[in-house]
Design an enzyme around this catalytic site. Structure first.
Site, PDB file in Angstrom:
ATOM      1  N   CYS A  70       0.832  -1.210   0.000  1.00  0.00           N
ATOM      2  CA  CYS A  70       0.000   0.000   0.000  1.00  0.00           C
ATOM      3  C   CYS A  70       0.870   1.266   0.000  1.00  0.00           C
ATOM      4  CB  CYS A  70      -0.930   0.000   1.214  1.00  0.00           C
ATOM      5  SG  CYS A  70      -2.035   1.425   1.226  1.00  0.00           S
ATOM      6  N   CYS A  74       0.522   5.003   6.791  1.00  0.00           N
ATOM      7  CA  CYS A  74      -0.104   4.893   8.119  1.00  0.00           C
ATOM      8  C   CYS A  74       0.880   4.213   9.085  1.00  0.00           C
ATOM      9  CB  CYS A  74      -1.389   4.086   8.022  1.00  0.00           C
ATOM     10  SG  CYS A  74      -2.451   4.611   6.654  1.00  0.00           S
ATOM     11  N   CYS A  77       0.523   0.510  10.277  1.00  0.00           N
ATOM     12  CA  CYS A  77       0.049  -0.556   9.379  1.00  0.00           C
ATOM     13  C   CYS A  77       1.153  -1.411   8.773  1.00  0.00           C
ATOM     14  CB  CYS A  77      -0.798   0.051   8.268  1.00  0.00           C
ATOM     15  SG  CYS A  77      -1.546  -1.243   7.240  1.00  0.00           S
ATOM     16  N   CYS A 114     -16.356  -9.273   5.874  1.00  0.00           N
ATOM     17  CA  CYS A 114     -15.704  -7.984   5.576  1.00  0.00           C
ATOM     18  C   CYS A 114     -14.485  -8.208   4.694  1.00  0.00           C
ATOM     19  CB  CYS A 114     -15.239  -7.309   6.859  1.00  0.00           C
ATOM     20  SG  CYS A 114     -16.544  -7.069   8.050  1.00  0.00           S
ATOM     21  N   CYS A 145     -19.411  -6.328   3.910  1.00  0.00           N
ATOM     22  CA  CYS A 145     -18.709  -5.096   4.283  1.00  0.00           C
ATOM     23  C   CYS A 145     -17.431  -5.047   3.453  1.00  0.00           C
ATOM     24  CB  CYS A 145     -18.379  -5.125   5.776  1.00  0.00           C
ATOM     25  SG  CYS A 145     -17.393  -3.709   6.312  1.00  0.00           S
ATOM     26  N   CYS A 205     -19.239   1.982   8.770  1.00  0.00           N
ATOM     27  CA  CYS A 205     -18.473   1.363   9.850  1.00  0.00           C
ATOM     28  C   CYS A 205     -17.245   2.241  10.015  1.00  0.00           C
ATOM     29  CB  CYS A 205     -18.084  -0.060   9.448  1.00  0.00           C
ATOM     30  SG  CYS A 205     -16.970  -0.858  10.618  1.00  0.00           S
ATOM     31  N   ARG A 281     -17.647  -2.393  18.077  1.00  0.00           N
ATOM     32  CA  ARG A 281     -16.919  -3.652  17.887  1.00  0.00           C
ATOM     33  C   ARG A 281     -15.591  -3.655  18.631  1.00  0.00           C
ATOM     34  NH1 ARG A 281     -16.469  -4.986  12.140  1.00  0.00           N
ATOM     35  NH2 ARG A 281     -18.630  -5.513  12.482  1.00  0.00           N
TER      36      ARG A 281
HETATM   37  N1  SAM Z   1      -6.641   0.565   3.225  1.00  0.00           N
HETATM   38  C1  SAM Z   1      -7.921   0.782   3.764  1.00  0.00           C
HETATM   39  C2  SAM Z   1      -7.954   1.908   4.772  1.00  0.00           C
HETATM   40  O1  SAM Z   1      -6.934   2.276   5.303  1.00  0.00           O
HETATM   41  O2  SAM Z   1      -9.062   2.403   5.018  1.00  0.00           O
HETATM   42  C3  SAM Z   1      -8.536  -0.459   4.396  1.00  0.00           C
HETATM   43  C4  SAM Z   1      -7.691  -1.399   5.206  1.00  0.00           C
HETATM   44  S1  SAM Z   1      -6.972  -0.720   6.688  1.00  0.00           S
HETATM   45  C5  SAM Z   1      -5.888  -2.011   7.159  1.00  0.00           C
HETATM   46  C6  SAM Z   1      -8.319  -0.742   7.855  1.00  0.00           C
HETATM   47  C7  SAM Z   1      -8.051  -0.324   9.253  1.00  0.00           C
HETATM   48  O3  SAM Z   1      -7.298  -1.307   9.929  1.00  0.00           O
HETATM   49  C8  SAM Z   1      -7.267   0.948   9.510  1.00  0.00           C
HETATM   50  O4  SAM Z   1      -8.006   2.104   9.330  1.00  0.00           O
HETATM   51  C9  SAM Z   1      -6.883   0.773  10.975  1.00  0.00           C
HETATM   52  O5  SAM Z   1      -7.882   1.299  11.805  1.00  0.00           O
HETATM   53  C10 SAM Z   1      -6.826  -0.750  11.138  1.00  0.00           C
HETATM   54  N2  SAM Z   1      -5.467  -1.206  11.406  1.00  0.00           N
HETATM   55  C11 SAM Z   1      -4.467  -1.325  10.520  1.00  0.00           C
HETATM   56  N3  SAM Z   1      -3.339  -1.754  11.129  1.00  0.00           N
HETATM   57  C12 SAM Z   1      -3.637  -1.908  12.437  1.00  0.00           C
HETATM   58  C13 SAM Z   1      -2.881  -2.311  13.575  1.00  0.00           C
HETATM   59  N4  SAM Z   1      -1.603  -2.615  13.490  1.00  0.00           N
HETATM   60  N5  SAM Z   1      -3.508  -2.353  14.770  1.00  0.00           N
HETATM   61  C14 SAM Z   1      -4.823  -2.024  14.865  1.00  0.00           C
HETATM   62  N6  SAM Z   1      -5.576  -1.641  13.824  1.00  0.00           N
HETATM   63  C15 SAM Z   1      -4.999  -1.567  12.619  1.00  0.00           C
HETATM   64 FE1  SF4 Z   2      -2.795   1.267   3.356  1.00  0.00          FE
HETATM   65 FE2  SF4 Z   2      -2.651   0.135   5.746  1.00  0.00          FE
HETATM   66 FE3  SF4 Z   2      -3.034   2.750   5.555  1.00  0.00          FE
HETATM   67 FE4  SF4 Z   2      -5.005   1.049   4.818  1.00  0.00          FE
HETATM   68  S1  SF4 Z   2      -4.172   1.318   6.869  1.00  0.00           S
HETATM   69  S2  SF4 Z   2      -4.310   2.873   3.722  1.00  0.00           S
HETATM   70  S3  SF4 Z   2      -3.769  -0.650   4.009  1.00  0.00           S
HETATM   71  S4  SF4 Z   2      -1.197   1.635   4.890  1.00  0.00           S
END
Ligand code: SAM
Ligand code: SF4
Ligand code: DTB
Length: 346
Positions: A70, A74, A77, A114, A145, A205, A281
């Site tokens: 990606c 973030c 992530c 989901c 979802c 959500c 949740r």
């Molecule tokens: N890429 C899309 C986005 O960012 O909206 C969808 C997938 S993203 C992985 C969905 C959510 O997963 C993020 O907004 C975050 O809240 C959660 N998430 C990702 N990594 C995480 C982590 N290490 N611990 C807890 N929640 C996490």
């Molecule tokens: Fe990409 Fe992870 Fe950020 Fe979602 S949370 S936009 S998968 S880097």
């Protein structure tokens, strides 16, 4: 003689509590966080029983339909290309494999499926492929979802037309703290997508992550943002940060910033109070939680979980552990009929 306290009598008691508000002030929400723990739990449980079945939990299964690579940064992530976390970039899964996974999730007892993708925003071909997945999953009778990153209003409508029920798009933290964990997009981008999703008549959500080094004011600010949206998100995931090695939020400093379980439970309780009718949740982080912490989260008003051995790239409690926990607490898993009746689905 002791009065018999039934679920219904408790629900009636709760009916005197305030209804849905969209004008929460930060100071009020911070004051909820400041309550003595037992007072906060009592209040959250009263609100919970006024709006929801006391001993019922909805279960959703999550599948990563497109993993890794990606472009966003973030800080939490494992799927970002900016960090070396060992998560390999994969292609989007074939539709049939996704529908098979959904079938297994249904057989195991999930009522919503989901589909998560490591996209900044989906392309035309992605929307087409995901639309096919949605149609296949819905044919099984499951709620659907998706979480695919930023959407345009047109994309949101296309997903709605394919039969999507919910779109997950988290605000993740307060507007102030958001800037410190993500630089490749803004909070306003998140709010814009949420608006597109609402306008397409999809259920929202949206929630966030606790334990990223944010302050209590940030946690309160995140809940104010969510509660003051034009409609409360129908589903509010509260994730405890899963610290994944290689991400900026998994270094020693972040460990020191991790919140204790009481603060995490407080966040759930406050979410329940400010968004009384939403499903809250208990999301990522359950694998690291004791059964007692999870029971306290349910007491605080969480009434939904991710169910199945995996979240997207990290672990989740196995189904036997979850079934045993729910059985010991005499909590029922919501049936597909109950899920559909609540959300007017299918
Ligand atoms: N890429 C899309 C986005 O960012 O909206 C969808 C997938 S993203 C992985 C969905 C959510 O997963 C993020 O907004 C975050 O809240 C959660 N998430 C990702 N990594 C995480 C982590 N290490 N611990 C807890 N929640 C996490
Ligand atoms: Fe990409 Fe992870 Fe950020 Fe979602 S949370 S936009 S998968 S880097
Ligand atoms: C949400 O709020 N939590 C889920 C879901 N929405 C998509 C994702 C949690 C991801 C945890 C890290 C991982 O497994 O990669």
């Amino acid at each position: 003689m002791n009065a018999v306290v039934t679920e219904n009598s408790l629900r009636t008691e709760g009916a005197a509590l305030p209804g849905l508000r969209h004008d929460w002030r930060l100071a009020e929400v911070e004051a909820l966080f400041e309550l003595p723990f037992m007072d906060l739990m009592f209040r959250a449980q009263q609100v919970h029983r006024a709006h929801h079945a006391a001993n019922r939990i909805q279960m959703s299964t999550l599948l990563s339909i497109k993993t890794g690579g990606c472009p966003e940064d973030c800080g939490y992530c494992p799927q970002s290309i900016h960090y070396d976390t060992g998560v390999a970039r994969e292609d989007t899964m074939p539709v049939a494999a996704v529908v098979d996974a959904a079938r297994r999730a249904k057989e195991a007892g999930a009522t919503r499926f989901c589909m998560g993708a490591a996209f900044r925003s989906p392309k035309k071909k992605d929307i087409e492929r995901v639309s096919e997945m949605i149609r296949g999953v819905r044919e099984l009778g499951l709620e659907t979802c998706a979480t695919l990153g930023m959407l345009t209003p047109e994309q949101a409508s296309e997903l709605k037309d394919a039969g999507l029920d919910y779109y997950n798009h988290n605000v993740d933290s307060s507007e102030d703290y958001y800037k410190k964990i993500i630089s490749t997009r803004t909070y306003q981008h998140r709010l814009d997508t949420l608006e597109a999703v609402r306008n397409a008549d999809l259920k929202v959500c949206s929630g966030g992550i606790v334990g990223m080094g944010e302050t209590r004011t940030d946690r309160a600010g995140m809940l104010v943002t969510l509660a003051n949206l034009p409609e409360h998100p129908q589903s509010v995931p509260i994730n405890q940060l899963v610290q994944v090695k290689g991400t900026p939020l998994a270094d020693g400093e972040a460990e020191a910033a991790a919140v204790d379980s009481f603060e995490f439970i407080r966040t759930i309780a406050v979410a329940r109070i400010v968004m009384p009718a939403s499903q809250v949740r208990l999301s990522a982080g359950r694998q690291e939680m004791s059964d007692e912490t999870q029971a306290m989260a349910f007491m605080a008003g969480a009434n939904s979980i991710f169910y199945g051995e995996k979240l997207l790239t990290t672990g989740n409690p196995d189904v036997e552990r979850d079934r045993s926990l729910l059985a010991r607490l005499k909590i029922n898993a919501e049936t597909q009929e109950q899920t559909n009746a609540r959300s007017g689905c299918c």
